[in-house]
Design a protein around this motif. Structure first.
Motif, PDB file in Angstrom:
ATOM      1  N   THR A  61       0.797  -1.227   0.000  1.00  0.00           N
ATOM      2  CA  THR A  61       0.000   0.000   0.000  1.00  0.00           C
ATOM      3  C   THR A  61       0.832   1.280   0.000  1.00  0.00           C
ATOM      4  OG1 THR A  61      -1.785  -1.170   1.140  1.00  0.00           O
ATOM      5  CG2 THR A  61      -1.875   1.232   1.140  1.00  0.00           C
ATOM      6  N   PRO A  62       1.862   1.422   0.868  1.00  0.00           N
ATOM      7  CA  PRO A  62       2.668   2.648   0.802  1.00  0.00           C
ATOM      8  C   PRO A  62       3.301   2.859  -0.567  1.00  0.00           C
ATOM      9  CG  PRO A  62       3.105   1.463   2.831  1.00  0.00           C
ATOM     10  CD  PRO A  62       2.290   0.552   1.978  1.00  0.00           C
ATOM     11  N   GLY A  63       3.787   1.783  -1.182  1.00  0.00           N
ATOM     12  CA  GLY A  63       4.380   1.910  -2.508  1.00  0.00           C
ATOM     13  C   GLY A  63       3.370   2.330  -3.552  1.00  0.00           C
ATOM     14  N   VAL A  64       2.157   1.813  -3.461  1.00  0.00           N
ATOM     15  CA  VAL A  64       1.114   2.185  -4.423  1.00  0.00           C
ATOM     16  C   VAL A  64       0.697   3.640  -4.222  1.00  0.00           C
ATOM     17  CG1 VAL A  64      -1.255   1.725  -5.163  1.00  0.00           C
ATOM     18  CG2 VAL A  64       0.301  -0.178  -4.715  1.00  0.00           C
ATOM     19  N   LEU A  65       0.652   4.095  -2.979  1.00  0.00           N
ATOM     20  CA  LEU A  65       0.348   5.514  -2.732  1.00  0.00           C
ATOM     21  C   LEU A  65       1.434   6.404  -3.339  1.00  0.00           C
ATOM     22  CD1 LEU A  65      -0.923   5.381   0.967  1.00  0.00           C
ATOM     23  CD2 LEU A  65      -2.289   5.707  -1.102  1.00  0.00           C
ATOM     24  N   ALA A  66       2.681   5.970  -3.229  1.00  0.00           N
ATOM     25  CA  ALA A  66       3.780   6.708  -3.857  1.00  0.00           C
ATOM     26  C   ALA A  66       3.630   6.684  -5.377  1.00  0.00           C
ATOM     27  CB  ALA A  66       5.123   6.102  -3.436  1.00  0.00           C
ATOM     28  N   LEU A  67       3.184   5.549  -5.902  1.00  0.00           N
ATOM     29  CA  LEU A  67       2.957   5.432  -7.340  1.00  0.00           C
ATOM     30  C   LEU A  67       1.867   6.400  -7.800  1.00  0.00           C
ATOM     31  CD1 LEU A  67       3.745   3.711  -9.873  1.00  0.00           C
ATOM     32  CD2 LEU A  67       1.800   2.247  -9.308  1.00  0.00           C
ATOM     33  N   CYS A  68       0.849   6.597  -6.972  1.00  0.00           N
ATOM     34  CA  CYS A  68      -0.217   7.551  -7.296  1.00  0.00           C
ATOM     35  C   CYS A  68       0.341   8.960  -7.445  1.00  0.00           C
ATOM     36  CB  CYS A  68      -1.284   7.540  -6.211  1.00  0.00           C
ATOM     37  SG  CYS A  68      -2.315   6.061  -6.174  1.00  0.00           S
ATOM     38  N   ALA A  69       1.205   9.344  -6.503  1.00  0.00           N
ATOM     39  CA  ALA A  69       1.800  10.680  -6.564  1.00  0.00           C
ATOM     40  C   ALA A  69       2.599  10.850  -7.842  1.00  0.00           C
ATOM     41  CB  ALA A  69       2.680  10.914  -5.335  1.00  0.00           C
ATOM     42  N   MET A  70       3.374   9.835  -8.204  1.00  0.00           N
ATOM     43  CA  MET A  70       4.176   9.920  -9.423  1.00  0.00           C
ATOM     44  C   MET A  70       3.289   9.951 -10.663  1.00  0.00           C
ATOM     45  SD  MET A  70       7.345   7.534 -10.707  1.00  0.00           S
ATOM     46  CE  MET A  70       6.321   6.087 -11.068  1.00  0.00           C
ATOM     47  N   ALA A 116      -5.560  13.630  -3.582  1.00  0.00           N
ATOM     48  CA  ALA A 116      -6.370  13.365  -2.390  1.00  0.00           C
ATOM     49  C   ALA A 116      -7.435  12.307  -2.682  1.00  0.00           C
ATOM     50  CB  ALA A 116      -7.030  14.655  -1.909  1.00  0.00           C
ATOM     51  N   ILE A 117      -8.061  12.395  -3.862  1.00  0.00           N
ATOM     52  CA  ILE A 117      -9.056  11.391  -4.253  1.00  0.00           C
ATOM     53  C   ILE A 117      -8.401  10.023  -4.393  1.00  0.00           C
ATOM     54  CG2 ILE A 117     -10.642  10.692  -6.095  1.00  0.00           C
ATOM     55  CD1 ILE A 117     -11.101  13.691  -6.629  1.00  0.00           C
ATOM     56  N   GLN A 118      -7.222   9.991  -5.010  1.00  0.00           N
ATOM     57  CA  GLN A 118      -6.496   8.734  -5.164  1.00  0.00           C
ATOM     58  C   GLN A 118      -6.191   8.095  -3.810  1.00  0.00           C
ATOM     59  OE1 GLN A 118      -3.390  10.629  -7.767  1.00  0.00           O
ATOM     60  NE2 GLN A 118      -3.448   8.635  -8.760  1.00  0.00           N
ATOM     61  N   VAL A 119      -5.675   8.906  -2.893  1.00  0.00           N
ATOM     62  CA  VAL A 119      -5.293   8.392  -1.572  1.00  0.00           C
ATOM     63  C   VAL A 119      -6.499   7.816  -0.848  1.00  0.00           C
ATOM     64  CG1 VAL A 119      -4.461   9.061   0.724  1.00  0.00           C
ATOM     65  CG2 VAL A 119      -3.272   9.870  -1.322  1.00  0.00           C
ATOM     66  N   ILE A 120      -7.633   8.502  -0.938  1.00  0.00           N
ATOM     67  CA  ILE A 120      -8.853   8.021  -0.273  1.00  0.00           C
ATOM     68  C   ILE A 120      -9.291   6.685  -0.870  1.00  0.00           C
ATOM     69  CG2 ILE A 120     -11.312   8.469   0.056  1.00  0.00           C
ATOM     70  CD1 ILE A 120     -10.577  11.471   0.214  1.00  0.00           C
ATOM     71  N   ILE A 121      -9.299   6.586  -2.202  1.00  0.00           N
ATOM     72  CA  ILE A 121      -9.755   5.349  -2.853  1.00  0.00           C
ATOM     73  C   ILE A 121      -8.805   4.194  -2.557  1.00  0.00           C
ATOM     74  CG2 ILE A 121     -10.124   4.226  -5.086  1.00  0.00           C
ATOM     75  CD1 ILE A 121     -11.136   6.911  -6.139  1.00  0.00           C
ATOM     76  N   ILE A 122      -7.510   4.415  -2.742  1.00  0.00           N
ATOM     77  CA  ILE A 122      -6.530   3.349  -2.522  1.00  0.00           C
ATOM     78  C   ILE A 122      -6.522   2.924  -1.057  1.00  0.00           C
ATOM     79  CG2 ILE A 122      -4.072   2.761  -2.574  1.00  0.00           C
ATOM     80  CD1 ILE A 122      -5.373   2.892  -5.320  1.00  0.00           C
ATOM     81  N   SER A 123      -6.566   3.883  -0.143  1.00  0.00           N
ATOM     82  CA  SER A 123      -6.551   3.556   1.286  1.00  0.00           C
ATOM     83  C   SER A 123      -7.793   2.778   1.694  1.00  0.00           C
ATOM     84  CB  SER A 123      -6.444   4.843   2.110  1.00  0.00           C
ATOM     85  OG  SER A 123      -5.241   5.536   1.829  1.00  0.00           O
ATOM     86  N   THR A 124      -8.939   3.154   1.126  1.00  0.00           N
ATOM     87  CA  THR A 124     -10.187   2.454   1.451  1.00  0.00           C
ATOM     88  C   THR A 124     -10.149   1.008   0.965  1.00  0.00           C
ATOM     89  OG1 THR A 124     -11.436   4.527   1.334  1.00  0.00           O
ATOM     90  CG2 THR A 124     -12.679   2.474   1.171  1.00  0.00           C
ATOM     91  N   VAL A 125      -9.728   0.827  -0.292  1.00  0.00           N
ATOM     92  CA  VAL A 125      -9.638  -0.532  -0.840  1.00  0.00           C
ATOM     93  C   VAL A 125      -8.618  -1.348  -0.050  1.00  0.00           C
ATOM     94  CG1 VAL A 125      -8.990  -1.900  -2.859  1.00  0.00           C
ATOM     95  CG2 VAL A 125     -10.358   0.183  -3.148  1.00  0.00           C
ATOM     96  N   ALA A 126      -7.473  -0.744   0.266  1.00  0.00           N
ATOM     97  CA  ALA A 126      -6.440  -1.450   1.023  1.00  0.00           C
ATOM     98  C   ALA A 126      -6.936  -1.831   2.417  1.00  0.00           C
ATOM     99  CB  ALA A 126      -5.182  -0.586   1.122  1.00  0.00           C
ATOM    100  N   ALA A 127      -7.710  -0.947   3.041  1.00  0.00           N
ATOM    101  CA  ALA A 127      -8.241  -1.249   4.370  1.00  0.00           C
ATOM    102  C   ALA A 127      -9.170  -2.463   4.328  1.00  0.00           C
ATOM    103  CB  ALA A 127      -8.981  -0.027   4.928  1.00  0.00           C
ATOM    104  N   PHE A 128      -9.995  -2.548   3.284  1.00  0.00           N
ATOM    105  CA  PHE A 128     -10.864  -3.716   3.128  1.00  0.00           C
ATOM    106  C   PHE A 128     -10.055  -4.992   2.890  1.00  0.00           C
ATOM    107  CE2 PHE A 128     -14.360  -0.672   2.272  1.00  0.00           C
ATOM    108  CZ  PHE A 128     -15.326  -1.241   3.095  1.00  0.00           C
TER     109      PHE A 128
END
Length: 247
Positions: A61-70, A116-128
């Motif tokens: 998940t942290p790597g994918v969040l970094a990928l979103c930023a890039m 911000a939208i990306q982080v919310i979506i990715i974090s939500t899916v990752a939490a599930f």
């Protein structure tokens, strides 16, 4: 006669416009949402990250969040700005009351909103999927994402302002693939071949990936990744200001 809008209002209006354009662009949505989600699912169901942490999803998940930023700040803005430059949009906007500075700040607002939208979506899916970040590292993670977005936005504008639009498309996509695969953003630099580790560790992708894995994994605050991102953001911004061509 109504008074002209203030510069902050013009910047916010342009930021809202840029955000809407990005969210309505199908290719941008694939790059911003679909590909990171596929990466998250793929890394969590395959053994690629086994041994790098307690669970696959906590490492992925942290790597994918970094990928979103890039994806949003570098590839997305680089391609969009390159084609705006080709069709004369940048030259036109730079002569309006918005000005060059307002144009850049408006694009930065759009990057933050979409991110911000990306982080919310990715974090939500990752939490599930079972992701459990360390709450103490969330403030540091937010700061790292913002610094990463600044660095990658500056790099994207540098490429878009110096290369031809067709070359910008090729360069940004090629770098996205290389950095995602071997830039320390998804797979820790320490796990790459020793011959390339020193070079990967100084990349902004590696700094953002490592910083987020430390912050969200165990709540640690590592200053070195932040310094690395600040240096990249400053250097790329200076280069972009010097060599950026508006037409």
């Amino acid at each position: 006669m109504n008074a002209p809008a203030s510069l902050p209002r013009r910047i916010l209006a342009h930021g809202a416009y840029e955000t809407t354009v990005m969210l309505r662009n199908g290719e941008q949505l694939v790059l911003a949402i679909i590909l990171p989600l596929l990466a998250l699912i793929g890394l969590s169901v395959t053994p690629l990250l086994d041994g790098f942490g307690d669970t696959r999803i906590n490492v992925a998940t942290p790597g994918v969040l970094a990928l979103c930023a890039m994806s949003t700040a570098f590839t997305g803005q680089g391609i969009a700005t390159g084609f705006d430059r080709r069709y004369g949009v940048l030259r036109f906007l730079s002569t309006t009351p918005l000005g060059k500075a307002g144009l850049i700040y408006g694009k930065a607002i759009a990057v933050v909103c979409v991110l911000a939208i990306q982080v919310i979506i990715i974090s939500t899916v990752a939490a599930f999927m079972g992701w459990r970040p360390d709450p103490g590292g969330i403030p540091a993670a937010i700061l790292l994402i913002l610094l990463g977005a600044a660095a990658f936005t500056a790099l994207g504008l540098l490429v878009a302002g110096t290369f031809r639009p067709e070359a910008t498309l090729a360069v940004t996509n090629l770098l996205w693939i290389l950095l995602a695969a071997a830039g320390g953003i998804l797979i820790p630099a320490s796990e790459l071949p020793q011959g390339v580790q020193p070079y990967v560790e100084i990349l902004p992708s590696s700094a953002l990936g490592e910083g987020l894995r430390g912050a969200l994994g165990n709540g640690s605050l590592d200053i070195l990744p932040m310094i690395t991102l600040v240096v990249w953001a400053a250097a790329a911004s200076i280069a972009a200001i010097k060599w950026f061509k508006w037409s």
